[in-house]
Design a protein around this motif. Sequence first.
Motif, PDB file in Angstrom:
ATOM      1  N   LYS A   1      25.553   5.665  51.443  1.00  0.00           N
ATOM      2  CA  LYS A   1      25.287   4.419  52.164  1.00  0.00           C
ATOM      3  C   LYS A   1      23.847   4.362  52.659  1.00  0.00           C
ATOM      4  O   LYS A   1      23.142   3.368  52.480  1.00  0.00           O
ATOM      5  CB  LYS A   1      26.260   4.307  53.363  1.00  0.00           C
ATOM      6  CG  LYS A   1      27.723   4.395  52.953  1.00  0.00           C
ATOM      7  CD  LYS A   1      28.662   4.274  54.133  1.00  0.00           C
ATOM      8  CE  LYS A   1      28.582   5.437  55.103  1.00  0.00           C
ATOM      9  NZ  LYS A   1      29.061   6.718  54.583  1.00  0.00           N
ATOM     10  N   THR A   2      23.415   5.459  53.300  1.00  0.00           N
ATOM     11  CA  THR A   2      22.046   5.476  53.815  1.00  0.00           C
ATOM     12  C   THR A   2      21.033   5.415  52.673  1.00  0.00           C
ATOM     13  O   THR A   2      20.009   4.742  52.769  1.00  0.00           O
ATOM     14  CB  THR A   2      21.818   6.736  54.669  1.00  0.00           C
ATOM     15  OG1 THR A   2      22.738   6.723  55.762  1.00  0.00           O
ATOM     16  CG2 THR A   2      20.412   6.780  55.202  1.00  0.00           C
ATOM     17  N   THR A   3      21.366   6.114  51.590  1.00  0.00           N
ATOM     18  CA  THR A   3      20.474   6.056  50.428  1.00  0.00           C
ATOM     19  C   THR A   3      20.342   4.621  49.934  1.00  0.00           C
ATOM     20  O   THR A   3      19.242   4.163  49.587  1.00  0.00           O
ATOM     21  CB  THR A   3      21.020   6.953  49.305  1.00  0.00           C
ATOM     22  OG1 THR A   3      21.184   8.279  49.812  1.00  0.00           O
ATOM     23  CG2 THR A   3      20.075   6.975  48.132  1.00  0.00           C
TER      24      THR A   3
ATOM     25  N   GLY B   1      28.480  11.020  52.969  1.00  0.00           N
ATOM     26  CA  GLY B   1      27.799  11.412  51.734  1.00  0.00           C
ATOM     27  C   GLY B   1      28.058  10.468  50.573  1.00  0.00           C
ATOM     28  O   GLY B   1      27.725  10.779  49.430  1.00  0.00           O
TER      29      GLY B   1
HETATM   30  N1  LIG Z   1      16.136  12.887  50.021  1.00  0.00           N
HETATM   31  C1  LIG Z   1      17.230  13.414  49.422  1.00  0.00           C
HETATM   32  N2  LIG Z   1      17.124  14.429  48.548  1.00  0.00           N
HETATM   33  C2  LIG Z   1      18.211  14.945  47.940  1.00  0.00           C
HETATM   34  N3  LIG Z   1      19.456  14.521  48.139  1.00  0.00           N
HETATM   35  C3  LIG Z   1      19.632  13.506  49.002  1.00  0.00           C
HETATM   36  C4  LIG Z   1      18.540  12.897  49.686  1.00  0.00           C
HETATM   37  N4  LIG Z   1      19.023  11.910  50.482  1.00  0.00           N
HETATM   38  C5  LIG Z   1      20.350  11.919  50.294  1.00  0.00           C
HETATM   39  N5  LIG Z   1      20.729  12.844  49.416  1.00  0.00           N
HETATM   40  C6  LIG Z   1      22.093  13.100  48.932  1.00  0.00           C
HETATM   41  O1  LIG Z   1      22.625  11.880  48.514  1.00  0.00           O
HETATM   42  C7  LIG Z   1      24.001  11.786  48.880  1.00  0.00           C
HETATM   43  C8  LIG Z   1      24.226  10.537  49.702  1.00  0.00           C
HETATM   44  O2  LIG Z   1      23.666  10.712  51.001  1.00  0.00           O
HETATM   45  P1  LIG Z   1      23.614   9.537  52.083  1.00  0.00           P
HETATM   46  O3  LIG Z   1      22.871  10.050  53.254  1.00  0.00           O
HETATM   47  O4  LIG Z   1      23.115   8.308  51.447  1.00  0.00           O
HETATM   48  O5  LIG Z   1      25.159   9.380  52.465  1.00  0.00           O
HETATM   49  P2  LIG Z   1      25.827   8.480  53.586  1.00  0.00           P
HETATM   50  O6  LIG Z   1      26.860   7.685  52.895  1.00  0.00           O
HETATM   51  O7  LIG Z   1      24.805   7.745  54.358  1.00  0.00           O
HETATM   52  O8  LIG Z   1      26.529   9.585  54.486  1.00  0.00           O
HETATM   53  P3  LIG Z   1      26.873   9.540  56.067  1.00  0.00           P
HETATM   54  O9  LIG Z   1      28.089   8.730  56.236  1.00  0.00           O
HETATM   55  O10 LIG Z   1      27.106  10.974  56.413  1.00  0.00           O
HETATM   56  O11 LIG Z   1      25.688   8.969  56.762  1.00  0.00           O
HETATM   57  C9  LIG Z   1      24.344  13.062  49.613  1.00  0.00           C
HETATM   58  O12 LIG Z   1      24.957  13.929  48.696  1.00  0.00           O
HETATM   59  C10 LIG Z   1      23.012  13.589  50.051  1.00  0.00           C
HETATM   60  O13 LIG Z   1      23.031  14.990  50.105  1.00  0.00           O
END
Ligand SMILES: Nc1ncnc2c1ncn2[C@@H]1O[C@H](COP(=O)(O)OP(=O)(O)OP(=O)(O)O)[C@@H](O)[C@H]1O
Lengths: 314, 250, 285
Positions: free
Chosen positions: B43-45, B40
């Motif tokens: 990273k994916t964002t 969370g």
């Molecule tokens: N489309 C969306 N709408 C609302 N919130 C979002 C959306 N996409 C991501 N988030 C929020 O943004 C934050 C970052 O999410 P993200 O998926 O980028 O994390 P991550 O680092 O890739 O996590 P992981 O290691 O689990 O893959 C999280 O709190 C998630 O709930």
Amino acid sequence: MSANASLVRRARWRWPEALVWVIAFGLLFLPPGKHLLLNEIAILALFALSLDLILGYAGIISLGHAAFFGLGAYAAGLMCKHVTPDPLAGLVVATLLAAMMGLLTSLLVLRGSDLTRLMVTLGVALVLHEIANALSRWTGGADGLQGMVVGPLLGRFDFDLYGRTAYAYSLTALFILFLAARRIVHSLFGLSLMAIRRNRLRAAALGVPVNRRLVAVYALSAAYAGAAGALLAQTTAYVSLEVLEFGRSADVLLALIIGGAGWLYGGLAGAVIFKVLQDTLSAGAPQFWMFWMGLFLVVLALVGRDRLFRLVRR
Amino acid sequence: MSAVLETLGLGKRFGGIVATDNVSFRLERGARHALIGPNGAGKTTFVNLLTGVLPPSSGRVLLAGEDITRLKPEARVRRGLVRTFQINQLFADLTPLETLSIAVDERLGQGADWRRRVGAHADVPREVAAVAERFGLSDVLDARTDTLPYGKQRLLEIAVAFACAPQVLLLDEPAAGVPESERRGILEAIAALPSEVAVLLIEHDMDLVFHFATRISVLVDGALFAEGDPATIAADPKVRAVYLGEGGHG
Amino acid sequence: MATILFDGVAYGMLLFVLACGLAVTLGLMNFVNLAHGAFAMAGGYVVVILMDRWGVPFLACLPAAFIVAAMLGLLLERTLYRHMYSRTHLDQVLFSIGLVFIAVAATDYFLGSSQRNITLPSWLQGRKEILGVNVGIYRSFIIVLCGALALGLQLGLMRTRFGSRLRAAVDDARVARGLGIPVGKVFAVTFAVGSGLAGLGGALGTELLGIDPQFPLRFMIYFLIVVAVGGTSGIMGPFLASLLLGVADVAGKYYLSSALGGFVIYVVLIAVLVFRPHGLFARSR
Ligand SMILES: Nc1ncnc2c1ncn2[C@@H]1O[C@H](COP(=O)(O)OP(=O)(O)OP(=O)(O)O)[C@@H](O)[C@H]1O
Ligand SMILES: [Mg+2]
């Protein structure tokens, strides 16, 4: 439908396919009587094929595909009355006009969700319906466009009362456009459409220009629908507002769903079943047909399209 | 060295959540760069912002010095900015051959060709064959994608991205969920990526990260928290406290 | 001018009562129910039959119309609709078009295809001069009744326990179930009330719109417009949208020709859908 076969295999001609067309053309030699119905089937098949291009191959739902059908019909009718009685010229012009309309409205249709798309397509058809109604000096309004005198096909074959020429004309147009569609869906372009329908996000990440492809296939589909409309206008020598009504859009959706979307022959099979049933059932009372159609749809939706078709195929 | 990919004050908020917080980041040409951070962290964002899946709330993205902030995803792919997905986004009922063909056709600018048939078995386009070979997919080219073992599907994710001829490759947890027995294939494929391709690897597996990366960035709560070479990051007490202590593999 | 505005408002109020059920099922629950008009038609025919055959007074017919349509809605929801909530929009479209066809065919077969009208009780007929505006008494009646209904619905949705349960269920059915909310029942009751209101609208509209077997198809687009333009964040949006649509429709048909009036409305619909896909009155997200 036969999704597990590889595309390459899908593109190959098989003998049942050839048989379908041999029979379709063979029916031309039937004694007079059924050619008017056959003509209607061919036209509905072309219309359903056009819807299949966007629904089955690109995943765009439309509740207003009659917009292009109607545009083609009126274009062909007006061409015949005011420009030239030659049917082929009318067919070409109607097809091109519908394609242009598809190009224009695709910009509206590509935005938003399924739900907005449903309403936008419906809205576009309604707008055209109102325009056609308002321009009654040209279109005849609610009375319909009358007084079309369609010239002989290729300058030689007159449209007869029994509809044999009409069927030959519509079937040939269907066949040629079908071959083109077949080519297109099995091409590289068609492959990229398959990707878009399955997963837009992924398609874009592969470098597929999603919107441009959808615009192209939407315009193509509109062109096909326009051609179908033109065929109807020319072979019946009449156009009424009914060509733009919601019922038309619903009918073609039904025909396609009956035959199964996404395999080209779905539209053809659906058109045959739809028209034959309609012909038989509405011979009693017109309500019967509508009732059974409705019941069929409800059951279809409840059971699930995939499951029902799998049962039938067995 | 010059940056091939750069962000300037990139930010993204979802309602009240700040998923990406003013990130200014550089990826060098041919880099082997890892992006780590707790679940969370955003990273994916961040990848979604880079590739144009999401529009940023603020900031800019530069590819080879050119502003691409407003380009569509597919236009970025054509310029060589390509990603894989953390969760498989493959076409379940198409074959790897077909999937790879789409990528190659698009890159060669023939995706709109409506006359040419999709290649017949005999002449599988050479490029598709080469990519398949590289990722060990040659023997499954004609199988339905959803019948492949999971490890092969993950490899296909990377292969498909590779078929787009990337100059920047963003790998979002390529080994996530892959059973131990199939892991090696993926690690080897990643290690064997050509050196001129800049790779940004997102991964929770610290072994993989420290084997692969020559530079590591740490993302916490959407913001860049620390950056440096692996030794520096491993030694950074702040990073250990925030991230490595939190149940990472390292 | 003022009279047209007045007629438009009355028409709009009527549209709201007709469409508000759909605003909940389509707008909030995201279920494409093209058959919503069938419930309105049921209400209309209840009035026609009760008044024509049995001479029941008009006012007594209104609750009857509501109840019959609501029961019909409840029955169909429990037996059919609830299986369709999680389906694709295409399946929902096919399903509800199918229902429309059945309704149209059955009505046509049993009740005939001609348009039916009713004679209002004399105290609802005629026009009056109020504040210098010539208004129809029946239309005033509609405005008062429908206005009260709209107010009641808004309060019911925002202030009651049922309202908060519905909003929770719509927001995230799984979470709501976890909180112990009987989601299925909440949806069923909502659906029944929405259908009942449509029936009531159909009953009230019999005099103004006329009732015939094609009614569900004829008004489908109007209902969809109300929802599309009104947006999905409550019922105030659909309410305003109904008023706007009512006024625009009456004024458009008066000042332009009837065909061009329709034209303007559909163009506005498309523009809203394209540029404000969450509705004209939705707060931007
Ligand atoms: N489309 C969306 N709408 C609302 N919130 C979002 C959306 N996409 C991501 N988030 C929020 O943004 C934050 C970052 O999410 P993200 O998926 O980028 O994390 P991550 O680092 O890739 O996590 P992981 O290691 O689990 O893959 C999280 O709190 C998630 O709930
Ligand atoms: Mg992630």
